[in-house]
Design an enzyme around this catalytic site. Sequence first.
Site, PDB file in Angstrom:
ATOM      1  N   GLU A  36       0.829  -1.222   0.000  1.00 59.39           N
ATOM      2  CA  GLU A  36       0.000   0.000   0.000  1.00 59.39           C
ATOM      3  C   GLU A  36       0.855   1.261   0.000  1.00 59.39           C
ATOM      4  O   GLU A  36       1.733   1.433   0.863  1.00 59.39           O
ATOM      5  CB  GLU A  36      -0.932  -0.009   1.223  1.00 59.39           C
ATOM      6  CG  GLU A  36      -1.932   1.138   1.166  1.00 59.39           C
ATOM      7  CD  GLU A  36      -2.978   1.095   2.273  1.00 59.39           C
ATOM      8  OE1 GLU A  36      -3.133   0.045   2.916  1.00 59.39           O
ATOM      9  OE2 GLU A  36      -3.626   2.135   2.483  1.00 59.39           O
ATOM     10  N   HIS A  70      -1.702  10.122  -0.784  1.00 59.68           N
ATOM     11  CA  HIS A  70      -1.784   8.899  -1.574  1.00 59.68           C
ATOM     12  C   HIS A  70      -1.496   9.140  -3.049  1.00 59.68           C
ATOM     13  O   HIS A  70      -1.051   8.246  -3.751  1.00 59.68           O
ATOM     14  CB  HIS A  70      -3.213   8.343  -1.505  1.00 59.68           C
ATOM     15  CG  HIS A  70      -3.394   7.287  -0.456  1.00 59.68           C
ATOM     16  ND1 HIS A  70      -2.779   6.067  -0.546  1.00 59.68           N
ATOM     17  CD2 HIS A  70      -4.121   7.251   0.674  1.00 59.68           C
ATOM     18  CE1 HIS A  70      -3.131   5.337   0.499  1.00 59.68           C
ATOM     19  NE2 HIS A  70      -3.932   6.036   1.266  1.00 59.68           N
ATOM     20  N   LYS A  82      -7.570  -0.058  11.265  1.00 63.41           N
ATOM     21  CA  LYS A  82      -6.977  -0.551  10.010  1.00 63.41           C
ATOM     22  C   LYS A  82      -5.706   0.248   9.720  1.00 63.41           C
ATOM     23  O   LYS A  82      -4.686  -0.293   9.305  1.00 63.41           O
ATOM     24  CB  LYS A  82      -7.988  -0.418   8.862  1.00 63.41           C
ATOM     25  CG  LYS A  82      -7.580  -1.107   7.569  1.00 63.41           C
ATOM     26  CD  LYS A  82      -6.642  -0.283   6.693  1.00 63.41           C
ATOM     27  CE  LYS A  82      -6.241  -1.022   5.441  1.00 63.41           C
ATOM     28  NZ  LYS A  82      -5.270  -0.256   4.627  1.00 63.41           N
ATOM     29  N   ASP A 107       3.540 -13.984  11.895  1.00 62.93           N
ATOM     30  CA  ASP A 107       2.212 -14.421  11.466  1.00 62.93           C
ATOM     31  C   ASP A 107       1.244 -13.231  11.504  1.00 62.93           C
ATOM     32  O   ASP A 107       0.756 -12.844  12.566  1.00 62.93           O
ATOM     33  CB  ASP A 107       1.765 -15.545  12.420  1.00 62.93           C
ATOM     34  CG  ASP A 107       0.446 -16.165  12.027  1.00 62.93           C
ATOM     35  OD1 ASP A 107      -0.361 -15.503  11.366  1.00 62.93           O
ATOM     36  OD2 ASP A 107       0.221 -17.333  12.410  1.00 62.93           O
TER      37      ASP A 107
HETATM   38  P1  NAD Z   1       8.423 -23.063  16.801  1.00 59.85           P
HETATM   39  O1  NAD Z   1       7.714 -24.182  17.448  1.00 59.85           O
HETATM   40  O2  NAD Z   1       8.948 -23.280  15.449  1.00 59.85           O
HETATM   41  O3  NAD Z   1       9.640 -22.611  17.737  1.00 59.85           O
HETATM   42  C1  NAD Z   1       9.506 -22.421  19.077  1.00 59.85           C
HETATM   43  C2  NAD Z   1      10.445 -23.373  19.788  1.00 59.85           C
HETATM   44  O4  NAD Z   1      11.797 -22.979  19.548  1.00 59.85           O
HETATM   45  C3  NAD Z   1      10.276 -23.321  21.286  1.00 59.85           C
HETATM   46  O5  NAD Z   1       9.251 -24.188  21.671  1.00 59.85           O
HETATM   47  C4  NAD Z   1      11.654 -23.697  21.807  1.00 59.85           C
HETATM   48  O6  NAD Z   1      11.762 -25.083  21.976  1.00 59.85           O
HETATM   49  C5  NAD Z   1      12.600 -23.291  20.671  1.00 59.85           C
HETATM   50  N1  NAD Z   1      13.450 -22.105  20.947  1.00 59.85           N
HETATM   51  C6  NAD Z   1      14.746 -21.958  20.618  1.00 59.85           C
HETATM   52  N2  NAD Z   1      15.215 -20.757  20.993  1.00 59.85           N
HETATM   53  C7  NAD Z   1      14.206 -20.106  21.577  1.00 59.85           C
HETATM   54  C8  NAD Z   1      14.050 -18.819  22.178  1.00 59.85           C
HETATM   55  N3  NAD Z   1      15.066 -17.946  22.267  1.00 59.85           N
HETATM   56  N4  NAD Z   1      12.849 -18.498  22.695  1.00 59.85           N
HETATM   57  C9  NAD Z   1      11.816 -19.362  22.617  1.00 59.85           C
HETATM   58  N5  NAD Z   1      11.904 -20.577  22.079  1.00 59.85           N
HETATM   59  C10 NAD Z   1      13.083 -20.958  21.542  1.00 59.85           C
HETATM   60  O7  NAD Z   1       7.580 -21.713  16.749  1.00 59.85           O
HETATM   61  P2  NAD Z   1       6.380 -21.174  17.590  1.00 59.85           P
HETATM   62  O8  NAD Z   1       6.712 -19.759  17.916  1.00 59.85           O
HETATM   63  O9  NAD Z   1       5.986 -22.059  18.703  1.00 59.85           O
HETATM   64  O10 NAD Z   1       5.220 -21.181  16.498  1.00 59.85           O
HETATM   65  C11 NAD Z   1       5.074 -20.147  15.573  1.00 59.85           C
HETATM   66  C12 NAD Z   1       4.454 -20.668  14.290  1.00 59.85           C
HETATM   67  O11 NAD Z   1       3.224 -21.328  14.569  1.00 59.85           O
HETATM   68  C13 NAD Z   1       4.111 -19.562  13.339  1.00 59.85           C
HETATM   69  O12 NAD Z   1       4.574 -19.945  12.051  1.00 59.85           O
HETATM   70  C14 NAD Z   1       2.571 -19.551  13.313  1.00 59.85           C
HETATM   71  O13 NAD Z   1       2.114 -19.130  12.063  1.00 59.85           O
HETATM   72  C15 NAD Z   1       2.239 -20.969  13.582  1.00 59.85           C
HETATM   73  N6  NAD Z   1       0.917 -21.282  14.139  1.00 59.85           N
HETATM   74  C16 NAD Z   1       0.026 -20.329  14.534  1.00 59.85           C
HETATM   75  C17 NAD Z   1      -1.187 -20.670  15.073  1.00 59.85           C
HETATM   76  C18 NAD Z   1      -2.129 -19.594  15.530  1.00 59.85           C
HETATM   77  O14 NAD Z   1      -1.747 -18.445  15.594  1.00 59.85           O
HETATM   78  N7  NAD Z   1      -3.373 -19.898  15.881  1.00 59.85           N
HETATM   79  C19 NAD Z   1      -1.513 -22.030  15.220  1.00 59.85           C
HETATM   80  C20 NAD Z   1      -0.583 -22.979  14.815  1.00 59.85           C
HETATM   81  C21 NAD Z   1       0.638 -22.612  14.286  1.00 59.85           C
END
Ligand code: NAD
Length: 450
Positions: free
Chosen positions: A101, A403, A289, A305
Amino acid sequence: MSAGIKKSNTKRRVKKPTGKKSSRISGFHALGRVERLAAVAEFAGLDSKTQKQFQSTGNLPGELAERLIENVIGTMNVPIGVATNLIVDGEELLVPMATEESSVVAAVCNAARQCRNTGGITASTSGALMIAQIQLVEVSDPEAARLKILEHKSEIAEICDGADPILIELGGGFRDLEVRVLQTQGGPMVISHLIVDTRDAMGANAVNTMAERLAPYIARWTGGKTYLRILSNLADRRLARARAVWKPSAIAVKGLGKQNMPGKKVRDGMLAAYHFAAADPYRATTHNKGIMNGISAVTLATGNDTRAIEAGAHAFAAQSGQYTPLTRWEIDGDGNLVGSLEMPLAMGIIGGATKAHPTARACLDIMDVKSAEKLQRITAAVGLCQNFAALKALATVGVQKGHMALHAQNIALMAGAKGTEIDRIAQIMTQKETVRLDIAEAELKQLRAN
Ligand code: NAD
């Protein structure tokens, strides 16, 4: 987009497909990217030029794209612009924003410049707590079931922490348990909330794994049946906050002839715009928005996300029962305009595409972001600046003026202008103060005839 544009694109890009089409393509997911694209091209009648467009995957290597989602045929490139002038918590920052945008990036630059003389933006966060929900049904004594679950709190902590030893090593993990009895159309349900510190991760996968591990125990303890086990995107334990002060002298509108406006008048107009949003969900939706123009752009640029952030923001805005603005605007004792923003921002720098996408990593590097907390603070600051700029434009010259320049270029492009023609056609339309496709086409025709 007008029907005329669609028509011309259709003519250029899509051959009329022949034969009987079926979207049932068995084994599509198992094909390579090239074969998948060929199947789509055959289905939709794409010409070779269009297929080539899909084959060029820009800054996201095709192999990597295929690791992120299913059935990949290409990538979608969006411009990244850099917001300048930001000072967040005393740090000078350049902030990458991914958005299609026009005016969004420029708006942040302008707003940030106008509060530099008061020290920029001050931001903070409430911590990195995410909530996972476990739904329990078919319990005849839901209130007793609630207490039974609460009685197992220390065991629950152990089960959750056992699911993610890395998170525990990093100082995160289970923090608290809340259990509610919900009266629903389908009868009472007992809803457990696991409150988990996910540190630098957004945490969806982390907390979902914990909830899935724990659910069978909850079913056993209560004699009920568990269904959903998933995080809540209403991340109201993971708030980001930003505030800033704008002096009337810094926000006066100058150099626009009749549209010149003293700072105090601009300030009062902006405040009235906020009051309007606070009283009316129709306006508040557009107000928010505008905020999300900035928030989503930083979210996308850093591989986070966008849907999770959007869902959390809007649910938070409606928590009182009325949809309300995510920002607040006031006048301080010295007559300055003071803006503040508070909203959930479940962003991470680990997990999902944040780590995998090379451009997302590079965007984090530009901001020297080494923690999710810092990313949340910067993003909140951008959201606040975005809102300032929108309110100021609305209260003064209107949003269209800002714009116009880029919008005119977009329209010139749509009309088929190329190279230097784009600027020329855009300039003509801007001078005429009428930016329309038919005008662009007519001007282009005339330009070429000359
Ligand atoms: P992930 O599971 O890939 O990574 C998180 C893991 O990384 C942690 O559980 C930990 O074991 C490890 N880790 C390593 N270094 C870390 C640090 N410094 N801090 C924290 N953890 C660390 O990612 P996530 O964040 O659990 O999930 C994010 C993804 O899930 C996004 O892609 C999202 O789109 C997707 N998702 C979203 C939804 C929703 O929003 N409703 C549902 C399902 C999946």
